[in-house]
Design an enzyme around this catalytic site. Structure first.
Site, PDB file in Angstrom:
ATOM      1  N   ASP A 203      -4.658   8.972   4.543  1.00  0.00           N
ATOM      2  CA  ASP A 203      -4.780   7.703   5.255  1.00  0.00           C
ATOM      3  C   ASP A 203      -6.265   7.410   5.483  1.00  0.00           C
ATOM      4  O   ASP A 203      -7.065   8.326   5.670  1.00  0.00           O
ATOM      5  CB  ASP A 203      -4.112   7.807   6.635  1.00  0.00           C
ATOM      6  CG  ASP A 203      -2.687   7.284   6.620  1.00  0.00           C
ATOM      7  OD1 ASP A 203      -2.105   7.153   5.525  1.00  0.00           O
ATOM      8  OD2 ASP A 203      -2.147   7.014   7.718  1.00  0.00           O
ATOM      9  N   GLY A 227       2.823  15.049  16.042  1.00  0.00           N
ATOM     10  CA  GLY A 227       3.701  14.595  17.118  1.00  0.00           C
ATOM     11  C   GLY A 227       5.009  15.358  17.247  1.00  0.00           C
ATOM     12  O   GLY A 227       5.717  15.203  18.252  1.00  0.00           O
ATOM     13  N   GLU A 295       7.011   7.871   4.292  1.00  0.00           N
ATOM     14  CA  GLU A 295       6.998   9.147   5.028  1.00  0.00           C
ATOM     15  C   GLU A 295       8.406   9.749   5.085  1.00  0.00           C
ATOM     16  O   GLU A 295       8.578  10.966   4.992  1.00  0.00           O
ATOM     17  CB  GLU A 295       6.444   8.941   6.437  1.00  0.00           C
ATOM     18  CG  GLU A 295       6.311  10.225   7.233  1.00  0.00           C
ATOM     19  CD  GLU A 295       5.596  10.024   8.562  1.00  0.00           C
ATOM     20  OE1 GLU A 295       4.382  10.253   8.626  1.00  0.00           O
ATOM     21  OE2 GLU A 295       6.267   9.623   9.540  1.00  0.00           O
TER      22      GLU A 295
HETATM   23  C1  5GW Z   1      -0.826  -2.578   7.586  1.00  0.00           C
HETATM   24  C2  5GW Z   1       0.170  -2.880   8.499  1.00  0.00           C
HETATM   25  C3  5GW Z   1       1.161  -1.973   8.769  1.00  0.00           C
HETATM   26  C4  5GW Z   1       1.155  -0.765   8.109  1.00  0.00           C
HETATM   27  C5  5GW Z   1       0.174  -0.472   7.186  1.00  0.00           C
HETATM   28  C6  5GW Z   1      -0.812  -1.388   6.908  1.00  0.00           C
HETATM   29  C7  5GW Z   1      -1.853  -1.078   5.955  1.00  0.00           C
HETATM   30  C8  5GW Z   1      -2.006   0.228   5.515  1.00  0.00           C
HETATM   31  C9  5GW Z   1      -2.788  -2.049   5.481  1.00  0.00           C
HETATM   32  O1  5GW Z   1      -2.740  -3.238   5.794  1.00  0.00           O
HETATM   33  N1  5GW Z   1      -3.776  -1.659   4.621  1.00  0.00           N
HETATM   34  C10 5GW Z   1      -3.903  -0.376   4.206  1.00  0.00           C
HETATM   35  O2  5GW Z   1      -4.822  -0.055   3.452  1.00  0.00           O
HETATM   36  N2  5GW Z   1      -2.987   0.571   4.635  1.00  0.00           N
HETATM   37  C11 5GW Z   1      -3.115   1.942   4.144  1.00  0.00           C
HETATM   38  O3  5GW Z   1      -1.934   2.677   4.424  1.00  0.00           O
HETATM   39  C12 5GW Z   1      -4.239   2.686   4.858  1.00  0.00           C
HETATM   40  O4  5GW Z   1      -4.805   3.656   4.004  1.00  0.00           O
HETATM   41  C13 5GW Z   1      -3.504   3.351   6.002  1.00  0.00           C
HETATM   42  O5  5GW Z   1      -4.213   4.447   6.551  1.00  0.00           O
HETATM   43  C14 5GW Z   1      -2.215   3.741   5.307  1.00  0.00           C
HETATM   44  C15 5GW Z   1      -1.024   3.994   6.251  1.00  0.00           C
HETATM   45  O6  5GW Z   1      -0.908   2.963   7.198  1.00  0.00           O
HETATM   46  P1  5GW Z   1      -1.205   3.265   8.739  1.00  0.00           P
HETATM   47  O7  5GW Z   1      -2.405   4.147   8.827  1.00  0.00           O
HETATM   48  O8  5GW Z   1      -1.283   1.990   9.480  1.00  0.00           O
HETATM   49  O9  5GW Z   1       0.057   4.057   9.189  1.00  0.00           O
HETATM   50  P2  5GW Z   1       0.155   5.021  10.482  1.00  0.00           P
HETATM   51  O10 5GW Z   1       1.557   5.536  10.449  1.00  0.00           O
HETATM   52  O11 5GW Z   1      -0.854   6.116  10.312  1.00  0.00           O
HETATM   53  O12 5GW Z   1      -0.156   4.175  11.683  1.00  0.00           O
HETATM   54 MN    MN Z   2      -2.745   6.125   9.518  1.00  0.00          MN
END
Ligand code: 5GW
Ligand code: MN
Length: 346
Positions: A203, A227, A295
């Site tokens: 990520d 978590g 995931e």
């Molecule tokens: C945007 C909105 C909701 C979920 C993901 C995105 C999103 C993710 C985005 O708009 N742009 C993007 O590049 N990502 C990629 O997916 C990033 O590398 C991000 O770290 C990865 C996973 O999404 P995260 O980090 O928001 O998910 P969580 O579960 O770590 O919060």
């Molecule tokens: Mn993330």
């Protein structure tokens, strides 16, 4: 009577001849196909066996390091799974020894990171801290997937390290960005199979704070989700609807792994991404989306295909989480983000 036996003799001779020929043909086919699967490509790497399965743990003769013990060690955490894969915690490995084993092998580590839409803002500090802590002294090739190639920051990298930008279409639906990660990693592996030995998929909304090195290498590598690593099965957020291909029954599941960091050999991660992509898309065609998207599919995959190395939550902590006593070092940690600011409208 005599003619009859002569005919029978001729027939049995013919039959023996035919059987003999048949045997010869099948044998030669078998030998040929055996050769096919054991063939070693010109660059010395076998297509059918990943390099990791026959990696030699060769260490230099005169290396000085603290004597290991088999009766004293960490007692506050478990450092091996029931299928005998190491669980990597600070204090369970010697970084000097690990480096002395893996550095001479000249391994090449690929990294994928997605920075689509507003997530581009996380890229600079991700890359800068990666340079400080991630596989320092090794060959590292970072593949940045973005829809804004012009906004990829210039980050100075050491010799042996490089960065490649790959253009991806922007998307309004975040589920789509998430879904396509598996597909894009699968395609990348198909195109770079012979360039790297290992790959990590990370990520972007996280920073490195401590060493992440060769101790993390393995055929299939999963990270324990910070978590849930103390929780019982019933609390793990697996997909629970049997209609989904990510379904996990109440009695299923070893651990809950992160979608934000996983890796392994190129061959293993290729199969993982291909499988998760297929299942995700097949679910979508039936109008179902797993609870935590890829995931959930990753967790289903790791339940069936046990990871050969499990990384402790040191390898993907969360900045907002209280630091538990068994966490002696935080190596990589998700930053606190304001969802309203960064996520596209759903
Ligand atoms: C945007 C909105 C909701 C979920 C993901 C995105 C999103 C993710 C985005 O708009 N742009 C993007 O590049 N990502 C990629 O997916 C990033 O590398 C991000 O770290 C990865 C996973 O999404 P995260 O980090 O928001 O998910 P969580 O579960 O770590 O919060
Ligand atoms: Mn993330």
């Amino acid at each position: 009577m005599e003619r009859l036996t002569r005919r029978a003799a001729a027939a049995s001779l013919l039959l023996t001849l035919l059987l003999g020929m048949l045997y010869y043909i099948t044998q030669s086919i078998r030998v040929e196909s055996l050769e096919e699967v054991t063939k070693i490509p010109a660059d010395g790497r076998s297509d059918t066996h990943s390099r990791v399965s026959d990696v030699r743990l060769t260490s230099p003769d005169h290396l000085q390091y603290k004597q290991p013990s088999v009766v004293h060690g960490r007692t506050d955490v478990v450092s091996v799974t029931p299928w005998l894969a190491p669980v990597v915690w600070e204090g369970t490995f010697n970084p000097v020894l690990i480096d002395s084993i893996y550095k001479p092998q000249n391994v090449s580590v690929a990294v994928t990171v997605f920075a689509v839409g507003k997530y581009i803002m996380f890229l600079k500090s991700f890359l800068e801290t990666m340079e400080q802590y991630f596989f320092v002294g090794f060959n590292v090739h970072v593949y940045v997937f973005t829809d804004q190639p012009k906004d990829v920051p210039e980050v100075r990298v050491a010799a042996g390290r490089q960065l490649t930008v790959r253009l991806v279409p922007s998307s309004k639906r975040w589920q789509e960005i998430s879904a396509r990660r598996m597909e894009l990693i699968q395609v990348l592996i198909e195109e770079t199979l012979h360039h790297h030995d290992y790959i990590f998929c990370l990520d972007v909304d996280a920073l490195f704070h401590g060493r992440w090195g060769a101790e993390s290498l393995g055929g299939l590598v999963a990270v324990l989700h910070p978590g849930y690593y103390k929780d019982g099965r019933s609390r793990l957020p697996f997909e629970r609807r049997p209609q989904s291909r990510a379904y996990m029954a109440p009695e299923d599941g070893d651990f809950y792994y992160c979608g934000g960091a996983f890796g392994g050999s190129l061959q293993e991660v290729h199969l993982l991404t291909k499988t998760c992509r297929y299942n995700f898309e097949a679910d979508a065609r039936e109008g179902i989306e797993a609870a935590w998207q890829e995931e959930s599919h990753l967790n289903r995959y790791m339940w069936i295909h046990k990871p050969s190395k499990v990384l402790s939550p040191e390898y993907l902590w969360q900045d907002f989480a209280r630091r538990n006593p068994e966490i002696r070092i935080i190596r990589f940690s998700g930053i606190v983000k304001n969802y309203a600011d960064i996520r596209p409208n759903v």
